[in-house]
Write a protein that holds these residues in place. Structure first.
Motif, PDB file in Angstrom:
ATOM      1  N   ALA A  10      -0.541 -13.186 -16.043  1.00  0.00           N
ATOM      2  CA  ALA A  10      -1.150 -14.391 -15.468  1.00  0.00           C
ATOM      3  C   ALA A  10      -1.561 -14.179 -14.016  1.00  0.00           C
ATOM      4  O   ALA A  10      -1.888 -15.137 -13.319  1.00  0.00           O
ATOM      5  N   CYS A  11      -1.569 -12.928 -13.565  1.00  0.00           N
ATOM      6  CA  CYS A  11      -1.952 -12.607 -12.182  1.00  0.00           C
ATOM      7  C   CYS A  11      -3.407 -12.150 -12.115  1.00  0.00           C
ATOM      8  O   CYS A  11      -3.956 -11.597 -13.064  1.00  0.00           O
ATOM      9  N   VAL A  12      -3.992 -12.336 -10.935  1.00  0.00           N
ATOM     10  CA  VAL A  12      -5.314 -11.802 -10.618  1.00  0.00           C
ATOM     11  C   VAL A  12      -5.219 -11.109  -9.267  1.00  0.00           C
ATOM     12  O   VAL A  12      -4.811 -11.737  -8.275  1.00  0.00           O
ATOM     13  N   LEU A  13      -5.556  -9.828  -9.221  1.00  0.00           N
ATOM     14  CA  LEU A  13      -5.631  -9.081  -7.963  1.00  0.00           C
ATOM     15  C   LEU A  13      -7.094  -9.046  -7.530  1.00  0.00           C
ATOM     16  O   LEU A  13      -7.974  -8.788  -8.348  1.00  0.00           O
ATOM     17  N   THR A  14      -7.344  -9.274  -6.232  1.00  0.00           N
ATOM     18  CA  THR A  14      -8.730  -9.388  -5.762  1.00  0.00           C
ATOM     19  C   THR A  14      -9.013  -8.422  -4.608  1.00  0.00           C
ATOM     20  O   THR A  14      -9.321  -8.847  -3.492  1.00  0.00           O
ATOM     21  N   PRO A  15      -8.930  -7.126  -4.829  1.00  0.00           N
ATOM     22  CA  PRO A  15      -9.141  -6.180  -3.727  1.00  0.00           C
ATOM     23  C   PRO A  15     -10.613  -5.970  -3.371  1.00  0.00           C
ATOM     24  O   PRO A  15     -11.487  -5.979  -4.250  1.00  0.00           O
ATOM     25  N   HIS A  16     -10.885  -5.763  -2.092  1.00  0.00           N
ATOM     26  CA  HIS A  16     -12.162  -5.181  -1.690  1.00  0.00           C
ATOM     27  C   HIS A  16     -11.998  -3.663  -1.731  1.00  0.00           C
ATOM     28  O   HIS A  16     -10.940  -3.143  -2.137  1.00  0.00           O
ATOM     29  N   LEU A  34      -4.351   0.683  -3.116  1.00  0.00           N
ATOM     30  CA  LEU A  34      -3.521   0.403  -4.289  1.00  0.00           C
ATOM     31  C   LEU A  34      -3.711   1.440  -5.401  1.00  0.00           C
ATOM     32  O   LEU A  34      -2.784   1.760  -6.141  1.00  0.00           O
ATOM     33  N   PHE A  35      -4.950   1.949  -5.520  1.00  0.00           N
ATOM     34  CA  PHE A  35      -5.289   2.865  -6.610  1.00  0.00           C
ATOM     35  C   PHE A  35      -5.976   4.107  -6.030  1.00  0.00           C
ATOM     36  O   PHE A  35      -7.149   4.371  -6.320  1.00  0.00           O
ATOM     37  N   PRO A  36      -5.272   4.893  -5.195  1.00  0.00           N
ATOM     38  CA  PRO A  36      -5.943   5.977  -4.462  1.00  0.00           C
ATOM     39  C   PRO A  36      -6.584   7.019  -5.363  1.00  0.00           C
ATOM     40  O   PRO A  36      -7.689   7.505  -5.063  1.00  0.00           O
ATOM     41  N   ASP A  37      -5.933   7.385  -6.466  1.00  0.00           N
ATOM     42  CA  ASP A  37      -6.507   8.404  -7.339  1.00  0.00           C
ATOM     43  C   ASP A  37      -7.748   7.891  -8.058  1.00  0.00           C
ATOM     44  O   ASP A  37      -8.733   8.630  -8.233  1.00  0.00           O
ATOM     45  N   ILE A  38      -7.731   6.630  -8.470  1.00  0.00           N
ATOM     46  CA  ILE A  38      -8.906   6.052  -9.127  1.00  0.00           C
ATOM     47  C   ILE A  38     -10.060   5.954  -8.132  1.00  0.00           C
ATOM     48  O   ILE A  38     -11.215   6.262  -8.454  1.00  0.00           O
ATOM     49  N   ALA A  87       0.817  -1.207   0.000  1.00  0.00           N
ATOM     50  CA  ALA A  87       0.000   0.000   0.000  1.00  0.00           C
ATOM     51  C   ALA A  87       0.855   1.264   0.000  1.00  0.00           C
ATOM     52  O   ALA A  87       0.437   2.303  -0.530  1.00  0.00           O
ATOM     53  N   ASP A  88       2.068   1.205   0.591  1.00  0.00           N
ATOM     54  CA  ASP A  88       2.916   2.397   0.636  1.00  0.00           C
ATOM     55  C   ASP A  88       3.657   2.619  -0.680  1.00  0.00           C
ATOM     56  O   ASP A  88       4.200   3.703  -0.918  1.00  0.00           O
ATOM     57  N   ASP A  89       3.677   1.615  -1.544  1.00  0.00           N
ATOM     58  CA  ASP A  89       4.368   1.742  -2.827  1.00  0.00           C
ATOM     59  C   ASP A  89       3.736   0.786  -3.840  1.00  0.00           C
ATOM     60  O   ASP A  89       4.329  -0.234  -4.217  1.00  0.00           O
ATOM     61  N   PRO A  90       2.508   1.089  -4.299  1.00  0.00           N
ATOM     62  CA  PRO A  90       1.838   0.185  -5.235  1.00  0.00           C
ATOM     63  C   PRO A  90       2.637  -0.078  -6.509  1.00  0.00           C
ATOM     64  O   PRO A  90       2.569  -1.167  -7.070  1.00  0.00           O
ATOM     65  N   GLU A  91       3.402   0.925  -6.954  1.00  0.00           N
ATOM     66  CA  GLU A  91       4.139   0.748  -8.200  1.00  0.00           C
ATOM     67  C   GLU A  91       5.188  -0.362  -8.079  1.00  0.00           C
ATOM     68  O   GLU A  91       5.538  -1.000  -9.076  1.00  0.00           O
ATOM     69  N   MET A  92       5.678  -0.578  -6.861  1.00  0.00           N
ATOM     70  CA  MET A  92       6.618  -1.680  -6.662  1.00  0.00           C
ATOM     71  C   MET A  92       5.942  -3.005  -7.004  1.00  0.00           C
ATOM     72  O   MET A  92       6.545  -3.895  -7.623  1.00  0.00           O
ATOM     73  N   LEU A  93       4.671  -3.124  -6.610  1.00  0.00           N
ATOM     74  CA  LEU A  93       3.924  -4.340  -6.933  1.00  0.00           C
ATOM     75  C   LEU A  93       3.624  -4.409  -8.428  1.00  0.00           C
ATOM     76  O   LEU A  93       3.849  -5.449  -9.068  1.00  0.00           O
ATOM     77  N   PHE A  94       3.150  -3.301  -8.995  1.00  0.00           N
ATOM     78  CA  PHE A  94       2.751  -3.313 -10.402  1.00  0.00           C
ATOM     79  C   PHE A  94       3.934  -3.587 -11.339  1.00  0.00           C
ATOM     80  O   PHE A  94       3.750  -4.131 -12.424  1.00  0.00           O
ATOM     81  N   ARG A 138     -11.505  -1.072 -14.906  1.00  0.00           N
ATOM     82  CA  ARG A 138     -10.740  -1.087 -16.157  1.00  0.00           C
ATOM     83  C   ARG A 138      -9.451  -0.275 -16.021  1.00  0.00           C
ATOM     84  O   ARG A 138      -8.384  -0.699 -16.472  1.00  0.00           O
ATOM     85  N   ALA A 139      -9.552   0.898 -15.398  1.00  0.00           N
ATOM     86  CA  ALA A 139      -8.365   1.732 -15.221  1.00  0.00           C
ATOM     87  C   ALA A 139      -7.344   1.032 -14.330  1.00  0.00           C
ATOM     88  O   ALA A 139      -6.126   1.091 -14.579  1.00  0.00           O
ATOM     89  N   ALA A 140      -7.823   0.372 -13.280  1.00  0.00           N
ATOM     90  CA  ALA A 140      -6.921  -0.330 -12.364  1.00  0.00           C
ATOM     91  C   ALA A 140      -6.227  -1.495 -13.075  1.00  0.00           C
ATOM     92  O   ALA A 140      -5.015  -1.717 -12.910  1.00  0.00           O
ATOM     93  N   ALA A 141      -6.974  -2.261 -13.871  1.00  0.00           N
ATOM     94  CA  ALA A 141      -6.379  -3.399 -14.585  1.00  0.00           C
ATOM     95  C   ALA A 141      -5.330  -2.936 -15.587  1.00  0.00           C
ATOM     96  O   ALA A 141      -4.279  -3.570 -15.746  1.00  0.00           O
ATOM     97  N   LYS A 142      -5.601  -1.827 -16.246  1.00  0.00           N
ATOM     98  CA  LYS A 142      -4.631  -1.305 -17.211  1.00  0.00           C
ATOM     99  C   LYS A 142      -3.357  -0.860 -16.497  1.00  0.00           C
ATOM    100  O   LYS A 142      -2.238  -1.131 -16.958  1.00  0.00           O
ATOM    101  N   ARG A 143      -3.506  -0.214 -15.351  1.00  0.00           N
ATOM    102  CA  ARG A 143      -2.336   0.253 -14.601  1.00  0.00           C
ATOM    103  C   ARG A 143      -1.548  -0.926 -14.041  1.00  0.00           C
ATOM    104  O   ARG A 143      -0.312  -0.945 -14.115  1.00  0.00           O
ATOM    105  N   ALA A 144      -2.244  -1.892 -13.482  1.00  0.00           N
ATOM    106  CA  ALA A 144      -1.550  -3.020 -12.857  1.00  0.00           C
ATOM    107  C   ALA A 144      -0.961  -3.969 -13.899  1.00  0.00           C
ATOM    108  O   ALA A 144       0.016  -4.669 -13.628  1.00  0.00           O
ATOM    109  N   GLY A 145      -1.575  -4.010 -15.072  1.00  0.00           N
ATOM    110  CA  GLY A 145      -1.087  -4.915 -16.106  1.00  0.00           C
ATOM    111  C   GLY A 145      -1.557  -6.345 -15.935  1.00  0.00           C
ATOM    112  O   GLY A 145      -0.928  -7.281 -16.449  1.00  0.00           O
TER     113      GLY A 145
END
Length: 530
Positions: A389-395, A402-406, A376-383, A427-434
């Motif tokens: 082949a990944c699936v992110l499942t946030p509530h 992970l996507f504070p601006d969105i 959470a302190d550095d989402p870009e490190m994760l992205f 859609r915006a989150a999936a595009k950013r995360a890849g």
């Protein structure tokens, strides 16, 4: 799957049909009005009965139905074609012997041509009252019809509209029978969000829409305002969307079945990482879900401190010692381990250690819970490390971290429509995360980086509020992981798992706890014919 349309897509479909010469706008309006009346009688059969107890004839069958007690309806018409639908409804009910009071917001001379034609047709049967005369005290009726703005609303209705309407709909004058044509007034049908923070939108008992449901019928507060949604066909053909469509998820049996003679390794080997002592329950739930959904083998990767704890709770599941990132790397030397689940009960410190190793292995991977919050302190490190082949499942909370601006954009109070929606945000989150993002909720939205998107709705007849229980999200992560192990593509695995997750809750019913979810899969599979 059923496509969920935007207001613009529906307008384009209607316009294409009219331009083809196969139908006129007046014919579509007539079909829509008849569909509303049919839906009313289907929902409230008592309104279709004459005083003698027989069913009232269809509007097309008789000019009037004779009944000892005349039923009464109030129809609220707006200044566009939705108002035209309302005039058709009024005329058809009148032909069945109903007493009508019709209100128009706006100047009848400024109505669109088709709506004006139906206004003129109605004038030959009954009057139209000025909006200023709308009085909740006198508008006592068996039915109130909201035909004010429909699905094309682009801004918040004025106080002049909403003040008397809100008072009318909250006064109980309609005895609970409130039907909205296409959309309750005030609701953006692209997003399911009310376009007024003060007034909200009309609360309908029944919403009747046409051809295909709109996105707003299933997103955000849409189901809350729509009551029940009925989609009536008016003989339109679909036309190709200019953008990628959004589908309502449904699942068949074809890809869930296993073949005669299959070996367990034909259906993959999933690994679910566990947290330490006292934190292994979530991972065990996920692993059980992965095994029940059909993964050939499932291994729990457990740190030394929790191995005795886990060993005492598992039978069909296997266990391997995984102390940290280095230990995970060792077991991943086995190429048969083809799907990973990281996050449930993992602990954020452990997540930061093992997630990079898991992602570097390029296996199908579900990242949930602590595996998301740890970055959470550095989402870009994760992205920068995730892959397709990944699936992110946030509530909602994890999504905002992970996507504070969105998330901020999604949480803004909308003033104009179409409002920013959960579809747009995912859609915006999936595009950013890849990678695929599954944004949880009763209106779970799933999107991939290429813009494919779907909604898994747990609303209306699929409402499953008992899923709001600790551990249900861990089971969902396990379901996705198990399907990935079986060879499902990430988007398909997420869609299928989300749908089955709800079906399992519906199968069990009230009193559900997370442990019950995997155990309902056999019954759900049997119903599907798997």
């Amino acid at each position: 799957m059923t496509e969920l349309l935007t207001a613009a897509q529906m307008r384009a479909i209607e316009q294409a049909a009219i331009e083809s010469g196969n139908v006129t706008g007046l014919e579509l309006m007539e079909r829509a009005g008849l569909g509303v009346v049919e839906a009313i009688f289907e929902e409230w059969p008592e309104l279709a009965e004459s005083e003698e107890g027989g069913a009232a004839p269809r509007p097309a069958d008789s000019p009037r139905s004779i009944s000892k007690r005349v039923k009464r309806a109030v129809v609220l018409c707006g200044p566009g074609n939705n108002g035209g639908d309302g005039f058709v409804v009024a005329r058809l009910l009148c032909e069945l012997g109903w007493e009508l009071e019709v209100f128009l917001y706006g100047d009848p001379e400024k109505l669109p041509p088709d709506a004006k034609t139906n206004y003129d047709r109605w004038i030959h049967l009954g009057g139209v009252s000025d909006w200023s005369l709308l009085d909740p005290v006198t508008c006592v009726a068996d039915l109130i019809v909201d035909a004010m703005f429909g699905a094309g609303l682009s801004r918040a209705p004025s106080d002049r509209i909403m003040a008397p309407v809100t008072e009318l709909f909250t006064s109980g004058c309609a005895l609970g029978n409130i039907v909205a044509v296409d959309a309750p007034t005030g609701l953006c049908m692209d997003s399911g969000r009310a376009l007024s923070d003060y007034w909200g939108a009309v609360y309908a008992s029944l919403t009747v829409t046409f051809h295909r449901p709109r996105r707003g019928h299933h997103l955000d507060d849409g189901p809350h305002y729509c009551g029940k949604v009925v989609c009536k066909q008016i003989d339109l053909n679909d036309r190709p969307s200019q953008d990628r469509g959004v589908n309502l998820v449904s699942v068949g049996s074809e890809q869930l079945s296993k073949g005669i003679g299959d070996h367990k390794f034909d259906h993959g080997h999933a690994v679910v990482l566990s947290g330490g002592t006292g934190r292994s329950g979530a991972a065990r739930l996920a692993a059980r879900g992965a095994l029940r959904i059909g993964a050939g083998l499932v291994t729990l990767g457990v740190p030394p401190s929790a191995m005795m704890e886990v060993a005492g709770h598992i039978t069909a599941l296997m266990m391997a010692r995984v102390e940290g990132g280095e230990g995970l790397g060792v077991i991943l030397e086995d190429p048969r381990l083809n799907a990973l689940c990281l996050g449930p009960g993992l602990g954020q410190a452990r997540a930061r250690d093992v997630v990079p190793v898991a992602l570097a292995a390029k296996r199908a991977t579900v990242l949930d819970a602590d595996a998301l919050s740890a970055f959470a302190d550095d989402p870009e490190m994760l992205f920068s490390q995730v892959h397709k082949a990944c699936v992110l499942t946030p509530h909602g909370g994890e999504f905002a971290r992970l996507f504070p601006d969105i998330a901020d954009k999604l949480n803004e109070v909308p003033i104009n429509g179409p409002a920013y929606s959960k579809v747009d945000a995912t859609r915006a989150a999936a595009k950013r995360a890849g990678c695929v993002v599954l944004f949880k909720g009763a209106d779970t939205v799933i999107a991939d980086p290429d813009g494919h998107c779907s909604v898994s709705s747990a609303q209306y007849e699929r409402s499953a509020p008992w899923l709001a229980t600790a551990g249900s999200g861990d089971v969902l992560a396990g379901f996705i992981t198990g399907l990935l192990a079986r060879g499902f593509k990430p988007m398909q695995a997420a869609e299928t798992a989300a749908w089955l997750h709800v079906e399992c809750a519906l199968e069990f019913g009230p009193g559900l706890i997370a442990e019950d979810l995997p155990e309902q899969l056999p019954a759900v599979f049997r119903k599907l014919g798997v």
